[in-house]
Design an enzyme around this catalytic site. Structure first.
Site, PDB file in Angstrom:
ATOM      1  N   THR A   1       0.823  -1.221   0.000  1.00 51.05           N
ATOM      2  CA  THR A   1       0.000   0.000   0.000  1.00 51.05           C
ATOM      3  C   THR A   1       0.848   1.258   0.000  1.00 51.05           C
ATOM      4  O   THR A   1       0.498   2.245  -0.643  1.00 51.05           O
ATOM      5  CB  THR A   1      -0.919  -0.004   1.241  1.00 51.05           C
ATOM      6  OG1 THR A   1      -1.827  -1.083   1.101  1.00 51.05           O
ATOM      7  CG2 THR A   1      -1.688   1.285   1.384  1.00 51.05           C
TER       8      THR A   1
ATOM      9  N   THR B   1       1.579  -4.758   3.998  1.00 51.43           N
ATOM     10  CA  THR B   1       1.418  -5.186   5.392  1.00 51.43           C
ATOM     11  C   THR B   1       0.795  -6.571   5.517  1.00 51.43           C
ATOM     12  O   THR B   1       0.981  -7.249   6.521  1.00 51.43           O
ATOM     13  CB  THR B   1       0.546  -4.185   6.181  1.00 51.43           C
ATOM     14  OG1 THR B   1      -0.744  -4.117   5.566  1.00 51.43           O
ATOM     15  CG2 THR B   1       1.171  -2.810   6.216  1.00 51.43           C
ATOM     16  N   ASP B   2       0.037  -6.994   4.490  1.00 53.18           N
ATOM     17  CA  ASP B   2      -0.779  -8.201   4.660  1.00 53.18           C
ATOM     18  C   ASP B   2       0.040  -9.457   4.950  1.00 53.18           C
ATOM     19  O   ASP B   2      -0.376 -10.309   5.733  1.00 53.18           O
ATOM     20  CB  ASP B   2      -1.660  -8.426   3.422  1.00 53.18           C
ATOM     21  CG  ASP B   2      -2.729  -7.352   3.292  1.00 53.18           C
ATOM     22  OD1 ASP B   2      -2.965  -6.625   4.286  1.00 53.18           O
ATOM     23  OD2 ASP B   2      -3.330  -7.225   2.206  1.00 53.18           O
TER      24      ASP B   2
ATOM     25  N   LYS C   1       0.310  -9.113  12.202  1.00 54.09           N
ATOM     26  CA  LYS C   1      -0.608  -8.024  11.834  1.00 54.09           C
ATOM     27  C   LYS C   1      -1.930  -8.298  12.539  1.00 54.09           C
ATOM     28  O   LYS C   1      -2.565  -9.323  12.287  1.00 54.09           O
ATOM     29  CB  LYS C   1      -0.793  -7.960  10.318  1.00 54.09           C
ATOM     30  CG  LYS C   1      -1.682  -6.782   9.904  1.00 54.09           C
ATOM     31  CD  LYS C   1      -1.853  -6.636   8.397  1.00 54.09           C
ATOM     32  CE  LYS C   1      -2.732  -5.441   8.103  1.00 54.09           C
ATOM     33  NZ  LYS C   1      -3.060  -5.283   6.677  1.00 54.09           N
TER      34      LYS C   1
ATOM     35  N   TYR D   1      -4.577 -31.746  28.299  1.00 51.81           N
ATOM     36  CA  TYR D   1      -5.917 -32.327  28.197  1.00 51.81           C
ATOM     37  C   TYR D   1      -5.909 -33.721  27.569  1.00 51.81           C
ATOM     38  O   TYR D   1      -5.118 -33.996  26.658  1.00 51.81           O
ATOM     39  CB  TYR D   1      -6.841 -31.397  27.397  1.00 51.81           C
ATOM     40  CG  TYR D   1      -7.158 -30.134  28.160  1.00 51.81           C
ATOM     41  CD1 TYR D   1      -8.061 -30.138  29.211  1.00 51.81           C
ATOM     42  CD2 TYR D   1      -6.509 -28.941  27.851  1.00 51.81           C
ATOM     43  CE1 TYR D   1      -8.327 -28.982  29.931  1.00 51.81           C
ATOM     44  CE2 TYR D   1      -6.774 -27.779  28.561  1.00 51.81           C
ATOM     45  CZ  TYR D   1      -7.676 -27.813  29.606  1.00 51.81           C
ATOM     46  OH  TYR D   1      -7.935 -26.679  30.322  1.00 51.81           O
TER      47      TYR D   1
HETATM   48  N1  ASP Z   1      -2.818  -5.232   0.278  1.00 51.02           N
HETATM   49  C1  ASP Z   1      -1.699  -4.456   0.774  1.00 51.02           C
HETATM   50  C2  ASP Z   1      -0.457  -5.322   0.744  1.00 51.02           C
HETATM   51  O1  ASP Z   1      -0.264  -6.120   1.615  1.00 51.02           O
HETATM   52  C3  ASP Z   1      -1.973  -3.962   2.147  1.00 51.02           C
HETATM   53  C4  ASP Z   1      -0.928  -3.069   2.738  1.00 51.02           C
HETATM   54  O2  ASP Z   1       0.177  -2.935   2.278  1.00 51.02           O
HETATM   55  O3  ASP Z   1      -1.253  -2.441   3.785  1.00 51.02           O
HETATM   56  O4  ASP Z   1       0.296  -5.229  -0.185  1.00 51.02           O
END
Ligand code: ASP
Length: 329
Positions: free
Chosen positions: A12, A84-85, A155, A275
């Site tokens: 982005t 960011t993804d 994230k 468990y």
């Molecule tokens: N879709 C974008 C990416 O990961 C989102 C971002 O960069 O915030 O490239």
């Protein structure tokens, strides 16, 4: 002043509007031109590719690792702009591929394109440069004031500016008024630098839900997966009644497929020890991800499978703290 290399890969931060939606297209030099005042010291630029990080895959991780390896010796630090993804996956994988790196590599990006006047991109990029000028060697994420060890970042927010958190580990530092402040007295890693180009991407991540069928799990062997990470319930619970996950996972392990058990909970460690429902998994050799993030567990398993076919060695790797990714095995 330290010499810094800025490697642009898209995301982005580099996006411009297009008729089909935001598309990454700004170069590293263009990104830098938005910073005012310009960061001090020499910053060289490299455009590696320009992609939405949803498209970043193991092939791109290899390109990034190679670029760091080939160019790193000429610089004191590297900043990588990245979407960011999938940034947390990339940061984790680079940590395993480039162990005991002598220089810092700081990934950053933005929630809003840098060309927007209100973008977080400018502060994030100058913060990442400041961090790369000050940190010891290793892979980090600098985002929205937080500086996080790469293999501990997740994230956690889709749109807020503080999009990343450090999970089960202290924040390495913070960015205040464009300056990096070290919070952990991070020092140089003691071991010798090691580059590991070989990774095996044939790893599946399965998040269990009430109703997941055993066949959904055993089918992973038919898809030629060589390793499986399971996001189990809570502390490490799987169902062993009606739809028997425990039995299906044991079948995978019996076929030589390492199964790593992690939790759907973001914080704290998981274990198959407590468990009754999960105990048989422990006896069958399930590997506990401890307090690793899912991103670290997945990329570490890909890395481990790239080093050896021996499940016992993979188990030993997964339990060992290689780069700060695990403190409770
Ligand atoms: N879709 C974008 C990416 O990961 C989102 C971002 O960069 O915030 O490239």
């Amino acid at each position: 002043m330290p010499r810094i290399l800025l490697i642009a890969t898209g995301g982005t931060i580099a996006c411009v509007p297009s008729p089909d939606g935001l598309a990454p297209s700004l170069s590293a030099t263009q990104l830098l031109s938005y910073l005012s005042p310009a960061p001090q010291g020499e910053i060289a630029c490299l455009d590696l590719f320009n992609m939405d990080s949803s498209n970043i895959q193991p092939e791109e991780w290899r390109l990034m690792a190679k670029a760091i390896l080939e160019r790193g010796a000429q610089y004191d630090g590297i900043v990588i702009t990245h979407g960011t993804d999938t940034m947390a996956y990339t940061a984790s994988m680079l940590t395993f591929m480039l162990q005991n790196l002598p220089i810092p590599v700081v990934l950053t990006g933005a929630q809003y394109p840098i060309l927007r006047p209100d973008s977080d991109g400018k502060a994030n990029l100058s913060g990442a440069v400041a961090a790369a000028q000050a940190l010891p060697g290793g892979i980090y994420i600098a985002f929205g004031n937080a500086v996080i060890r790469g293999c501990r970042a997740v994230k956690t927010r889709t749109t807020s500016l503080n999009a990343f958190e450090s999970i089960n580990a202290p924040y390495i530092g913070t960015i205040m008024e464009g300056k990096f402040i070290n919070l952990t007295n991070e020092t140089k890693a003691p071991g010798a630098f090691q580059y590991y180009p070989d990774i095996d991407p044939r790893v599946a991540l399965m998040k269990l839900i009430p109703g997941t069928t055993p066949r959904q799990l055993t089918a992973l062997a038919d898809c030629h997966m060589r390793g499986v990470v399971v996001e189990a319930f809570g502390l490490g619970g799987v169902s062993n009644f009606r739809r028997d996950h425990a039995e299906a996972l044991q079948q995978l392990m019996a076929q030589g497929i390492p199964v790593v058990l992690t939790s759907q909970c973001l914080y704290e460690a998981s274990t198959p020890d407590i468990y009754e429902v999960s105990r048989p998994l422990k006896e069958a050799g399930v590997i506990s991800a401890g307090d690793m993030t899912t991103e670290a567990a997945v990329t570490k398993l890909m890395w481990g499978l790239g080093q050896t076919k021996d499940t016992e060695r993979i188990r030993a790797f997964m339990r060992q703290n290689l780069c700060g990714e695990i403190s409770i095995p």
